[in-house]
Design a protein around this motif. Sequence first.
Motif, short mmCIF file in Angstrom:
data_model
loop_
_atom_site.label_atom_id
_atom_site.label_comp_id
_atom_site.label_asym_id
_atom_site.label_seq_id
_atom_site.Cartn_x
_atom_site.Cartn_y
_atom_site.Cartn_z
N LYS A 10 0.83 -1.21 0.00
CA LYS A 10 0.00 0.00 0.00
C LYS A 10 0.86 1.26 0.00
N PHE A 11 2.04 1.14 0.62
CA PHE A 11 2.89 2.32 0.85
C PHE A 11 4.34 1.87 0.91
N ILE A 12 5.22 2.67 0.29
CA ILE A 12 6.66 2.47 0.41
C ILE A 12 7.31 3.84 0.59
N ALA A 13 8.30 3.88 1.48
CA ALA A 13 9.14 5.07 1.65
C ALA A 13 10.60 4.64 1.51
N GLU A 14 11.36 5.42 0.77
CA GLU A 14 12.80 5.23 0.67
C GLU A 14 13.46 6.47 1.23
N THR A 15 14.41 6.26 2.13
CA THR A 15 15.20 7.36 2.69
C THR A 15 16.51 7.38 1.93
N LEU A 16 16.83 8.53 1.37
CA LEU A 16 18.00 8.62 0.50
C LEU A 16 19.30 8.47 1.27
N SER A 17 20.25 7.81 0.62
CA SER A 17 21.62 7.78 1.08
C SER A 17 22.48 7.98 -0.16
N PRO A 18 23.72 8.42 0.01
CA PRO A 18 24.54 8.70 -1.18
C PRO A 18 24.66 7.52 -2.14
N SER A 19 24.73 6.31 -1.62
CA SER A 19 24.93 5.16 -2.50
C SER A 19 23.66 4.70 -3.21
N THR A 20 22.47 5.12 -2.75
CA THR A 20 21.22 4.62 -3.35
C THR A 20 20.30 5.71 -3.88
N LYS A 28 20.19 7.82 -6.43
CA LYS A 28 19.80 7.79 -7.85
C LYS A 28 18.85 6.64 -8.12
N ARG A 29 19.14 5.45 -7.58
CA ARG A 29 18.28 4.28 -7.78
C ARG A 29 16.90 4.50 -7.16
N ASP A 30 16.85 5.13 -5.96
CA ASP A 30 15.58 5.39 -5.29
C ASP A 30 14.69 6.30 -6.14
N LYS A 31 15.31 7.26 -6.83
CA LYS A 31 14.55 8.25 -7.61
C LYS A 31 14.24 7.80 -9.02
N GLU A 37 15.08 3.88 -10.83
CA GLU A 37 14.71 2.47 -10.99
C GLU A 37 13.64 2.02 -9.99
N LYS A 38 13.84 2.36 -8.73
CA LYS A 38 12.86 1.92 -7.72
C LYS A 38 11.52 2.62 -7.93
N LYS A 39 11.56 3.92 -8.18
CA LYS A 39 10.32 4.66 -8.41
C LYS A 39 9.57 4.06 -9.59
N ASP A 40 10.27 3.77 -10.67
CA ASP A 40 9.63 3.18 -11.85
C ASP A 40 9.07 1.78 -11.55
N ALA A 41 9.83 0.98 -10.83
CA ALA A 41 9.38 -0.38 -10.49
C ALA A 41 8.17 -0.35 -9.57
N TYR A 42 8.19 0.55 -8.58
CA TYR A 42 7.04 0.66 -7.66
C TYR A 42 5.79 1.13 -8.40
N GLU A 43 5.99 2.05 -9.34
CA GLU A 43 4.88 2.53 -10.16
C GLU A 43 4.29 1.38 -10.97
N LYS A 44 5.14 0.63 -11.66
CA LYS A 44 4.67 -0.49 -12.49
C LYS A 44 4.00 -1.57 -11.65
N ALA A 45 4.49 -1.76 -10.42
CA ALA A 45 3.92 -2.79 -9.54
C ALA A 45 2.57 -2.37 -8.97
N GLY A 46 2.25 -1.08 -9.03
CA GLY A 46 0.97 -0.60 -8.54
C GLY A 46 0.97 -0.12 -7.10
N VAL A 47 2.14 0.24 -6.56
CA VAL A 47 2.22 0.76 -5.20
C VAL A 47 1.53 2.13 -5.17
N GLU A 48 0.49 2.26 -4.34
CA GLU A 48 -0.36 3.44 -4.34
C GLU A 48 0.34 4.73 -3.93
N GLU A 49 1.27 4.63 -2.99
CA GLU A 49 1.91 5.84 -2.46
C GLU A 49 3.39 5.58 -2.23
#
Length: 184
Positions: free
Chosen positions: A92-102, A104-107, A109-121
């Motif tokens: 229903k919900f996912i939050a990613e807290t940014l760190s220097p090593s992740t 770019k991926r959080d913003k 690849e992960k954002k795109d994958a969560y969107e495609k998977a149907g994560v609402e927020e």
Amino acid sequence: MALSEREYEKQEKINGVIVNMSPAPNFRHAIINCNLLRMISNGLKNSLCLVFAENLDFNYHPEINDDYFCPDIMVICDRKHLKGNSYSGVPKFIAETLSPSTAKRDKTEKKDAYEKAGVEEYWIVSPNGSLEIYYLDDGKYRLEQSYLLQTDSEDECCNTEEEICLRAFPHIRMTLGEIFEHVL
């Protein structure tokens, strides 16, 4: 017997490739995740939903392969998709807290994958005091809110008391100040 360095590594699998999530994020990252976990967990009491913090893999397209992410914060309500250390349903919900090593991926690849998977927020939280909130509408993420914490109570832009709630759980409310408590 000391644990090997390999046993301390946290990993994700993206497009069939194992990606190490190192170096470990700093303490601000952990504080934000603990703050979110506490507030969301309190709001989910007496609910079928569960909140996880960095300890459950999300297999984001199990019908295709076994790729997975390990979200910082994830709320799930369909327990039948819990197996071992992973979840293959739609959170229903996912939050990613940014760190220097992740970051770019959080913003990306992960954002795109969560969107495609149907994560609402989806929330992207920066230890520097920023928060972006995305809502899924018609299969695409829309930036709903963007905040930059302003803590100077003498400034008219002070927003520590700005209240935010989770879309699927409007009774779970928190302020920007609570999210970033003990961080800035």
